[in-house]
Design an enzyme around this catalytic site. Structure first.
Site, PDB file in Angstrom:
ATOM      1  CE  LYS A   9       0.820   1.230   4.500  1.00 48.49           C
ATOM      2  NZ  LYS A   9       1.598   2.397   4.880  1.00 48.49           N
ATOM      3  CB  VAL A  96      11.941  -5.669   4.803  1.00 52.63           C
ATOM      4  CG1 VAL A  96      11.833  -5.893   6.307  1.00 52.63           C
ATOM      5  CG2 VAL A  96      11.601  -6.948   4.056  1.00 52.63           C
ATOM      6  CG  ASP A 137      -0.926  -0.509   8.181  1.00 54.05           C
ATOM      7  OD1 ASP A 137      -1.814   0.295   8.540  1.00 54.05           O
ATOM      8  OD2 ASP A 137       0.257  -0.187   7.997  1.00 54.05           O
TER       9      ASP A 137
HETATM   10  P1  ATP Z   1       4.066  -0.273   8.026  1.00 52.89           P
HETATM   11  O1  ATP Z   1       4.016   0.493   6.741  1.00 52.89           O
HETATM   12  O2  ATP Z   1       2.861  -1.184   8.265  1.00 52.89           O
HETATM   13  O3  ATP Z   1       4.456   0.504   9.228  1.00 52.89           O
HETATM   14  P2  ATP Z   1       6.553  -1.259   7.078  1.00 52.89           P
HETATM   15  O4  ATP Z   1       6.230  -1.525   5.640  1.00 52.89           O
HETATM   16  O5  ATP Z   1       7.314  -0.027   7.397  1.00 52.89           O
HETATM   17  O6  ATP Z   1       5.238  -1.351   7.900  1.00 52.89           O
HETATM   18  P3  ATP Z   1       7.247  -4.033   7.386  1.00 52.89           P
HETATM   19  O7  ATP Z   1       7.914  -4.438   6.113  1.00 52.89           O
HETATM   20  O8  ATP Z   1       5.865  -4.502   7.606  1.00 52.89           O
HETATM   21  O9  ATP Z   1       7.372  -2.471   7.627  1.00 52.89           O
HETATM   22  O10 ATP Z   1       8.228  -4.567   8.548  1.00 52.89           O
HETATM   23  C1  ATP Z   1       8.322  -4.002   9.823  1.00 52.89           C
HETATM   24  C2  ATP Z   1       9.002  -5.052  10.719  1.00 52.89           C
HETATM   25  O11 ATP Z   1       8.100  -6.134  10.898  1.00 52.89           O
HETATM   26  C3  ATP Z   1      10.242  -5.689  10.103  1.00 52.89           C
HETATM   27  O12 ATP Z   1      11.391  -4.978  10.432  1.00 52.89           O
HETATM   28  C4  ATP Z   1      10.232  -7.092  10.664  1.00 52.89           C
HETATM   29  O13 ATP Z   1      11.003  -7.183  11.833  1.00 52.89           O
HETATM   30  C5  ATP Z   1       8.796  -7.348  11.064  1.00 52.89           C
HETATM   31  N1  ATP Z   1       8.075  -8.383  10.241  1.00 52.89           N
HETATM   32  C6  ATP Z   1       7.234  -9.300  10.729  1.00 52.89           C
HETATM   33  N2  ATP Z   1       6.728 -10.046   9.737  1.00 52.89           N
HETATM   34  C7  ATP Z   1       7.237  -9.612   8.600  1.00 52.89           C
HETATM   35  C8  ATP Z   1       7.071 -10.015   7.245  1.00 52.89           C
HETATM   36  N3  ATP Z   1       6.272 -11.019   6.883  1.00 52.89           N
HETATM   37  N4  ATP Z   1       7.722  -9.302   6.311  1.00 52.89           N
HETATM   38  C9  ATP Z   1       8.513  -8.277   6.676  1.00 52.89           C
HETATM   39  N5  ATP Z   1       8.734  -7.885   7.944  1.00 52.89           N
HETATM   40  C10 ATP Z   1       8.096  -8.539   8.915  1.00 52.89           C
END
Ligand code: ATP
Length: 308
Positions: A9, A96, A137
């Site tokens: 998203k 990530v 989310d």
């Molecule tokens: P958001 O936008 O919802 O705040 P984000 O995109 O910034 O999230 P994510 O990629 O969801 O961040 O990852 C945040 C943390 O979640 C990672 O650093 C990791 O430790 C943990 N995590 C748990 N499950 C997953 C997964 N399936 N994929 C990636 N990270 C994961």
């Protein structure tokens, strides 16, 4: 074997209210699902086991903290299954800790994949409730499209959209912690003298100009209405993002903004050709690790393949 595709998203509006007594912020969050996404494949297994491939695979936890594993366990517990019995493979394309809700996407995909593998036929309303338990989310990753999220983002209202919008995402090296970006947002508000609590900051609401631009399918109007209250905080923690945003704008983007809590940057393009050009210019600019042209809105977590 069941494979589910799930979108990342971008928040086309991320309005952040003051910090509440419970530490959370009220949000006016317009989520937009893009074709850049992960695939989660569920096969029968022992307990819940995980593997992950993709450029960021090393940064993905493969223990019980992974949202895909938590989703499988939660669904099994909801149905009273004594042994979940699933192996989940995540083909990871979503950056990530990039502000594109990749972990939440994998949680949503695992709910759908396990539901199909185990033949549970859980109603969508129940899956949405389980998704909200996993994280604010996750429900949007089940629904996809474009939706207004209220509260912490978990109360969703689907929004009307016409046509397809073209986007480019510039992926940074390393992630940003979402809680750290919220704390920096509060700090910047306090430092500016305006205050950071719910008494100081008006409760955010969806911007009518943004909703009209989406409904009209008008990228120029959408570009003018894009907003992210976390952008200043993300740039404050990672000042090099200003160079990335500038490089995409120079390459002809209609607008540039930090995606969610960053550090991924999002660029709206006038069409698919412009998006391909902006992505190439960003890759050549040296201001990001890589850049992807994509489009949306697209549906939420969907089964794309099943086999015995
Ligand atoms: P958001 O936008 O919802 O705040 P984000 O995109 O910034 O999230 P994510 O990629 O969801 O961040 O990852 C945040 C943390 O979640 C990672 O650093 C990791 O430790 C943990 N995590 C748990 N499950 C997953 C997964 N399936 N994929 C990636 N990270 C994961």
């Amino acid at each position: 074997m069941v494979t589910v595709r799930v979108p990342a998203k971008v928040n086309v509006q991320l309005g952040v209210g003051g910090v509440r007594p419970d530490g959370y912020h009220d949000l006016a969050n317009v989520f937009f699902a893009v074709a850049l996404g992960d695939e989660v494949t569920a096969t029968p297994g022992d307990g819940v086991t995980l593997t992950c491939t993709g450029p960021d695979a090393d940064a993905v936890p493969l223990d019980d903290s992974n949202l895909a594993a938590r989703a499988a366990r939660l669904l099994a517990a909801h149905h009273g299954l004594p042994d979940p019995g699933v192996h989940l493979h995540i083909a990871k394309a979503i950056p990530v800790a990039g502000g594109m809700a990749g972990g939440s996407a994998d949680g949503a995909a695992a709910l759908v994949a396990c539901d199909t593998l185990w033949g549970l036929d859980t109603p969508l309303g129940t899956l949405l409730e389980l998704a909200a338990e996993l994280g604010s989310d996750v429900p949007f990753a089940l629904l996809g499209g474009v939706a207004l999220g209220r509260g912490r983002g978990e109360i969703l209202e689907a929004l009307p959209v016409t046509g397809t919008f073209h986007w480019v995402f510039a992926v940074a090296d390393g992630g940003l912690s979402t809680p750290a970006v919220f704390r920096e947002c509060d700090r910047l508000r306090e430092e500016s003298g305006s205050g950071a609590t719910i008494q100081d900051v008006p409760t955010p609401d969806a911007d009518p100009a943004l909703l009209a631009a989406l409904a009209d399918g008008d990228p120029v109007a959408l570009a003018a209405a894009l907003s992210n209250d976390l952008q200043a905080a993300a740039v404050s923690l990672r000042p090099s993002l200003a160079d990335t945003l500038h490089a995409g704008t120079e390459a002809g983007a209609l607008a540039a903004l930090v995606s969610g809590s960053g550090p991924t940057c999002a660029f709206l393009a006038k069409d698919a050709d412009a998006a391909a050009h902006i992505a190439a210019a960003l890759r050549a600019s040296g201001t990001c690790r890589t850049a992807h042209a994509t489009h949306g809105p697209v549906p939420g977590a969907q089964v794309v393949q099943t086999s015995a």
